[in-house]
Structure formats: C-alpha cells, structure tokens
Write a protein that holds these residues in place. Structure first.
Motif, PDB file in Angstrom:
ATOM      1  N   GLN A 165       0.797  -1.087   0.030  1.00  0.00           N
ATOM      2  CA  GLN A 165       0.162  -0.032  -0.028  1.00  0.00           C
ATOM      3  C   GLN A 165       0.814   1.143   0.028  1.00  0.00           C
ATOM      4  O   GLN A 165       0.301   2.542  -0.248  1.00  0.00           O
ATOM      5  CB  GLN A 165      -0.992   0.008   1.224  1.00  0.00           C
ATOM      6  CG  GLN A 165      -0.506  -0.067   2.713  1.00  0.00           C
ATOM      7  CD  GLN A 165      -0.336  -1.523   3.177  1.00  0.00           C
ATOM      8  OE1 GLN A 165      -0.115  -2.684   2.192  1.00  0.00           O
ATOM      9  NE2 GLN A 165      -0.663  -1.853   4.327  1.00  0.00           N
ATOM     10  N   THR A 177       0.896   3.489  -2.922  1.00  0.00           N
ATOM     11  CA  THR A 177      -0.340   4.585  -3.577  1.00  0.00           C
ATOM     12  C   THR A 177       0.419   5.799  -3.201  1.00  0.00           C
ATOM     13  O   THR A 177       0.308   7.050  -3.642  1.00  0.00           O
ATOM     14  CB  THR A 177      -1.306   4.145  -2.715  1.00  0.00           C
ATOM     15  OG1 THR A 177      -1.839   2.853  -3.077  1.00  0.00           O
ATOM     16  CG2 THR A 177      -2.578   5.456  -2.876  1.00  0.00           C
ATOM     17  N   TYR A 187       1.331   9.083  -5.589  1.00  0.00           N
ATOM     18  CA  TYR A 187       0.547  10.252  -5.001  1.00  0.00           C
ATOM     19  C   TYR A 187       1.648  11.590  -4.839  1.00  0.00           C
ATOM     20  O   TYR A 187       1.361  12.893  -5.202  1.00  0.00           O
ATOM     21  CB  TYR A 187      -0.307  10.291  -3.880  1.00  0.00           C
ATOM     22  CG  TYR A 187      -1.106  11.495  -3.513  1.00  0.00           C
ATOM     23  CD1 TYR A 187      -2.150  11.837  -4.211  1.00  0.00           C
ATOM     24  CD2 TYR A 187      -0.819  12.265  -2.535  1.00  0.00           C
ATOM     25  CE1 TYR A 187      -3.072  13.150  -3.989  1.00  0.00           C
ATOM     26  CE2 TYR A 187      -1.506  13.478  -2.274  1.00  0.00           C
ATOM     27  CZ  TYR A 187      -2.765  13.636  -2.960  1.00  0.00           C
ATOM     28  OH  TYR A 187      -3.360  14.965  -2.621  1.00  0.00           O
TER      29      TYR A 187
END
Length: 357
Positions: free
Chosen positions: A86, A89, A93
């Motif tokens: 995760q 991500t 970003y």
C-alpha cells in the motif's frame, strides 16, 4: 528559568558545506541525505537551508510527505524503498522515487495501480551485505524492470562498505562497473567518503550525508581539515558550580577520577540526558571561554565535571562548548569510542535548539 544548555544550528555553515560538495563533484547531481531527522539537526529546521540541492534522500515516507507539503517539488528518494504494497499509493501520489532491493518489491510495483510510471533506484549489493541484489543478477533484473509499464526512469545504486581500504574499495567499484556493463544507465554510487576521496566514482548522482553537517565520514577531523567544511551543530552550556579539591578527592559516581593535587573543577549543566555520551572518559575535550580543557570522571544524567586548571579565570556562568567550532564533534566521538553520526542523532528533545545565520 531554563537550564543554560542549548544547541545551535548554523545555516551559513549548511550553505557553505553544500557549496563545498558542489565543488568536489561539479558534474554530479546531489541527493542531500536528511534521514534520521537530518542527522539530528531537525528536518523541519534545516531543509530550507539545503534547497540548492537537486533532491532529498531519506528513509521515512512521513518525512517525504512533510517535504512535499512544505512545497518541495524536486525529487525525493526513499533510500530503503517501501515496506508494504500500500505504500506505493503514497509514492505515486507524492511523486517519490523509491529504491528497489528485493524481488517482492518488483512484484508489488508490477501489480500496483499508479497514475504514472514510478522512478526507481535499483540497489546492488557490492559487499555491504545490507540490502540489494547480487551483482550477477543486475542484468536480468534490469531487463525485467525495464519491461514493466509502471517503471519510469531507472538508476543503478550501490553503497560502498569500505572507502579507506583502497583494495577493497576498488574491488567494489569494479564489481558495480561490471554489473552496469552495457546498460547505459545513470549511476548513484558516492556517499560522503566516496565524494571526498574517490572522484572516479562520482558518476551521475552523489549522496552526501555527514559532510553536509560538517563532520568526517572517517571519524577523524584531520581527514577533512583541508576541505573548508564547517560544523553545523554546536552544543553549549555553562559552569553552574565550582569545587576545590584536595589530594585524593574523588569526582562523580564511583570516583572514576581522583585529584592528584589541589585542584579546582567545574560542574557543567550537560549530561547523557541531553545526549552527551555517558561513556566519554576523563580527558574528553571541552572548551571554557575559548580555552581547551577536559572532562573528569563519569558523565552524569544532567551534569559533568571539568578540569579548570587550564582556565583559572573560569567562574560560575562561564560559557562551555561541548562540541562545535572549537571542539570538533569528531574529537568527542573518538574519545567516547563512537562516531559523530551517533552524537548528532542522540541530542535529546529537552535541549533547546535555535537556528543562527
């Protein structure tokens, strides 16, 4: 009233040191290493003083996010890469560059949903044996990564384990050059020691750490004495008490020091509770009103004893430099059997810190 102890962070010294790094490697881009809270100097305090860098390299993704939220738009490198699927991500970003050192990370990036390709640093283990792929794996892993649509710009990276031993260093350098053969890739090989002593290994991106903060990667100040690097952190305090000893008087816990004659000593408001090394022995240098002297006996949590014989003018309130311009942090570290990196990172939160210009 506050204790008299305090640390200062010299912004001018930071500016000077990054300029010195640029002079040492004029054709390389610079990753300024700000891991471990900028080597104990405080990331939030010093990053603006390093904005002439080409990028920041660090370990915690939270620090990378902080820099982005503060307005830093240029590259940020995660030196240890990411730790969970995760995390990608956030990397996507916040437009971060990540190191890749394990097979599971390759699979994780391949399976991730990202808005654009992620720039990576492929870490090769040339003898440090911490992180990275074996050199003989480089070519095939490079091809695998290059085939993935989620991968953007790729750079080859290693970290030299021994830069003082020329034979060992040359073996590692030869190893990474062989691994990079025919890849026609960017390389980031040089840490602080390599920047100083091995210009043949500067390549495309250098990674200065300890030299940005004005200390020696070898632990010996003499090794950087002719570089014009300046100490960034100074730790200061004051004498808060004076004792007059007679022959045989002991000093501090367990009497690790005994007076050999009548002797005047001072008590300084600084101890291991402030980050000063408890294991610093008698003789560790300090400076009182510009005069070098030494510690006596064991370091306590809040205080230490110092010899006032070299500075008979000293009195309560006299200024004491524990490390900084006069007493190099490398000297203190060597006396205490450690390295300047550890001392910088050990400064505790109860020590007030201010920026000076």
């Amino acid at each position: 009233m506050p204790r008299p102890i305090g640390a200062t962070i010299n912004q001018t010294a930071l500016h000077n040191n990054i300029s010195i790094v640029k002079q040492l490697a004029p054709y390389a881009n610079i990753w300024s290493i700000v891991k471990a809270n900028a080597y104990g100097h405080g990331l939030s305090r010093v990053w603006k003083s390093l904005t002439k860098t080409d990028g920041f390299a660090l370990v915690n993704i939270e620090d990378a996010i902080f820099l982005r939220e503060q307005g830093w738009k240029k590259p940020i490198l995660l030196l240890e890469g990411f730790f969970q699927q995760q995390d990608i991500t956030l990397i996507d970003y916040y437009h971060l560059t990540t190191s890749i050192h394990s097979s599971w990370q390759i699979q994780a990036i391949a399976q991730a949903h990202v808005s654009k390709p992620i720039n990576i640093y492929l870490k090769i283990n040339t003898g440090m044996n911490r992180l990275g792929f074996r050199p003989e794996q480089t070519q095939i892993i490079w091809r695998i990564l290059r085939s993935l649509p989620n991968i953007g710009q790729m750079t080859l990276m290693t970290h030299f384990a021994d830069t003082k031993n020329l034979k060992k260093f040359n073996k590692s350098l030869k190893c990474i050059k062989k691994a990079a053969n025919k890849l026609n890739c960017l390389c980031s090989l040089a840490n602080s020691a390599t920047i100083l002593w091995h210009p043949e290994a500067h390549f495309d991106w250098i990674r200065p750490g300890i030299i940005l903060y004005g200390a020696s990667p070898s632990g010996e100040w003499k090794d950087i004495n002719n570089t014009n690097l300046q100490p960034v952190m100074t730790l200061n305090s004051e004498i808060i008490g004076i004792q007059n000893l007679v022959y045989g008087d002991g000093v501090g816990y367990n009497y690790h020091y005994h007076a050999l004659h009548s002797q005047r000593i001072g008590t300084v408001s600084c101890g291991y509770g402030d980050g000063y090394p408890r294991h610093a022995p008698t003789g560790t240098p300090v400076c009182v009103d510009g005069i070098r002297t030494r510690t006596l006996g064991l370091i306590s949590m809040d205080m230490m004893a110092i010899d006032l014989e070299p500075c008979p003018q000293a009195s309560i309130g006299s200024k004491v430099e524990l490390w900084g311009k006069e007493i190099k942090i490398d000297e203190v570290a060597t006396s205490a059997g450690t390295i300047s990196y550890e001392l910088m990172c050990s400064l505790t939160s109860r020590v007030p810190v201010k920026m000076i210009f």
